[in-house]
Motif scaffolding. Structure first.
Motif, PDB file in Angstrom:
ATOM      1  N   LEU A   1       0.823  -1.208   0.000  1.00  0.00           N
ATOM      2  CA  LEU A   1       0.000   0.000   0.000  1.00  0.00           C
ATOM      3  C   LEU A   1       0.856   1.256   0.000  1.00  0.00           C
ATOM      4  CD1 LEU A   1      -2.580  -1.031   2.765  1.00  0.00           C
ATOM      5  CD2 LEU A   1      -2.888  -1.175   0.283  1.00  0.00           C
ATOM      6  N   VAL A   2       0.286   2.348  -0.515  1.00  0.00           N
ATOM      7  CA  VAL A   2       0.884   3.670  -0.389  1.00  0.00           C
ATOM      8  C   VAL A   2      -0.201   4.591   0.157  1.00  0.00           C
ATOM      9  CG1 VAL A   2       1.982   5.611  -1.551  1.00  0.00           C
ATOM     10  CG2 VAL A   2       2.426   3.271  -2.328  1.00  0.00           C
ATOM     11  N   GLY A   3       0.087   5.261   1.259  1.00  0.00           N
ATOM     12  CA  GLY A   3      -0.939   6.100   1.858  1.00  0.00           C
ATOM     13  C   GLY A   3      -0.372   7.291   2.594  1.00  0.00           C
ATOM     14  N   ASN A   4      -1.271   8.139   3.047  1.00  0.00           N
ATOM     15  CA  ASN A   4      -0.924   9.329   3.824  1.00  0.00           C
ATOM     16  C   ASN A   4      -1.560   9.185   5.209  1.00  0.00           C
ATOM     17  OD1 ASN A   4       0.185  10.355   1.418  1.00  0.00           O
ATOM     18  ND2 ASN A   4      -1.761  11.319   0.878  1.00  0.00           N
ATOM     19  N   TYR A   5      -0.847   9.610   6.230  1.00  0.00           N
ATOM     20  CA  TYR A   5      -1.304   9.394   7.592  1.00  0.00           C
ATOM     21  C   TYR A   5      -1.054  10.619   8.464  1.00  0.00           C
ATOM     22  CZ  TYR A   5      -1.194   4.576   6.003  1.00  0.00           C
ATOM     23  OH  TYR A   5      -1.400   3.413   5.293  1.00  0.00           O
ATOM     24  N   TRP A   6      -1.944  10.791   9.446  1.00  0.00           N
ATOM     25  CA  TRP A   6      -1.834  11.869  10.421  1.00  0.00           C
ATOM     26  C   TRP A   6      -1.612  11.300  11.815  1.00  0.00           C
ATOM     27  CZ3 TRP A   6      -1.901  17.058   9.381  1.00  0.00           C
ATOM     28  CH2 TRP A   6      -2.383  17.466   8.137  1.00  0.00           C
ATOM     29  N   GLY A   7      -0.884  12.067  12.635  1.00  0.00           N
ATOM     30  CA  GLY A   7      -0.793  11.754  14.045  1.00  0.00           C
ATOM     31  C   GLY A   7      -1.988  12.322  14.790  1.00  0.00           C
ATOM     32  N   GLN A   8      -2.048  12.059  16.072  1.00  0.00           N
ATOM     33  CA  GLN A   8      -3.207  12.462  16.872  1.00  0.00           C
ATOM     34  C   GLN A   8      -3.094  13.904  17.367  1.00  0.00           C
ATOM     35  OE1 GLN A   8      -0.660  10.810  18.045  1.00  0.00           O
ATOM     36  NE2 GLN A   8      -0.180  11.698  20.051  1.00  0.00           N
ATOM     37  N   GLY A   9      -1.930  14.481  17.281  1.00  0.00           N
ATOM     38  CA  GLY A   9      -1.742  15.869  17.708  1.00  0.00           C
ATOM     39  C   GLY A   9      -1.147  15.975  19.101  1.00  0.00           C
ATOM     40  N   THR A  10      -0.367  17.027  19.294  1.00  0.00           N
ATOM     41  CA  THR A  10       0.213  17.310  20.603  1.00  0.00           C
ATOM     42  C   THR A  10       0.094  18.807  20.874  1.00  0.00           C
ATOM     43  OG1 THR A  10       2.170  17.022  22.020  1.00  0.00           O
ATOM     44  CG2 THR A  10       2.594  17.559  19.721  1.00  0.00           C
ATOM     45  N   GLN A  11      -0.319  19.165  22.078  1.00  0.00           N
ATOM     46  CA  GLN A  11      -0.579  20.561  22.412  1.00  0.00           C
ATOM     47  C   GLN A  11       0.721  21.277  22.751  1.00  0.00           C
ATOM     48  OE1 GLN A  11      -3.665  22.362  22.590  1.00  0.00           O
ATOM     49  NE2 GLN A  11      -2.267  24.102  22.840  1.00  0.00           N
ATOM     50  N   VAL A  12       0.893  22.440  22.154  1.00  0.00           N
ATOM     51  CA  VAL A  12       1.992  23.347  22.498  1.00  0.00           C
ATOM     52  C   VAL A  12       1.370  24.657  22.965  1.00  0.00           C
ATOM     53  CG1 VAL A  12       3.915  24.711  21.611  1.00  0.00           C
ATOM     54  CG2 VAL A  12       3.646  22.317  20.909  1.00  0.00           C
ATOM     55  N   THR A  13       1.698  25.057  24.175  1.00  0.00           N
ATOM     56  CA  THR A  13       1.179  26.305  24.734  1.00  0.00           C
ATOM     57  C   THR A  13       2.346  27.197  25.144  1.00  0.00           C
ATOM     58  OG1 THR A  13      -0.783  25.156  25.568  1.00  0.00           O
ATOM     59  CG2 THR A  13      -0.299  27.326  26.492  1.00  0.00           C
ATOM     60  N   VAL A  14       2.352  28.409  24.615  1.00  0.00           N
ATOM     61  CA  VAL A  14       3.411  29.363  24.913  1.00  0.00           C
ATOM     62  C   VAL A  14       2.799  30.519  25.690  1.00  0.00           C
ATOM     63  CG1 VAL A  14       5.257  30.804  23.977  1.00  0.00           C
ATOM     64  CG2 VAL A  14       4.556  28.712  22.769  1.00  0.00           C
ATOM     65  N   SER A  15       3.269  30.706  26.917  1.00  0.00           N
ATOM     66  CA  SER A  15       2.731  31.766  27.761  1.00  0.00           C
ATOM     67  C   SER A  15       3.567  33.040  27.601  1.00  0.00           C
ATOM     68  CB  SER A  15       2.728  31.323  29.220  1.00  0.00           C
ATOM     69  OG  SER A  15       4.045  31.078  29.665  1.00  0.00           O
TER      70      SER A  15
END
Length: 120
Positions: free
Chosen positions: A105-119
């Motif tokens: 197979l050849v496909g495209n995939y995404w991760g679930q995401g990670t939060q970055v918060t800059v104060s």
């Protein structure tokens, strides 16, 4: 089944640094493009940086000079070193892998995401 797992997000003060990692797992033979996208609150998801298997990189203008994308092809892992972070960098960061060759197979995939918060 190919999966992308991100790590390295968190809370940091303005001017600080974070390093994101994203590892692809599964029966992977090769990955063409790996990249990072982000979605800030109330905004659409935008491309942050990409890196092709041969090493060519691309950045959105707002992060040039501050962020560095790199990859380890042997580990199917992409990194995003983020320096001089600004409050406007606050977002959920997503990893994406395009042109993933796995089994037959050849496909495209995404991760679930990670939060970055800059104060500020």
């Amino acid at each position: 089944q190919v999966q992308l797992v991100e790590s390295g997000g968190g809370l940091v003060q303005a001017g600080g640094s974070l390093r994101l990692s994203c590892s692809a797992s599964g029966n992977i033979f090769s990955i063409n493009v790996m990249g990072w996208y982000r979605r800030a609150p109330g905004k659409q998801r935008e491309l942050v940086a990409t890196i092709i298997s041969g090493g060519t990189v691309n950045y959105v203008d707002s992060v040039k000079g501050r962020f560095t994308i790199s990859r380890d092809n042997a580990k199917n892992t992409v990194y995003l070193q983020m320096n001089s972070l600004k409050p406007e960098d606050t977002a959920v960061y997503y990893c994406k892998a395009d042109g993933v060759r796995s089994s037959n197979l050849v496909g495209n995939y995404w991760g679930q995401g990670t939060q970055v918060t800059v104060s500020s």
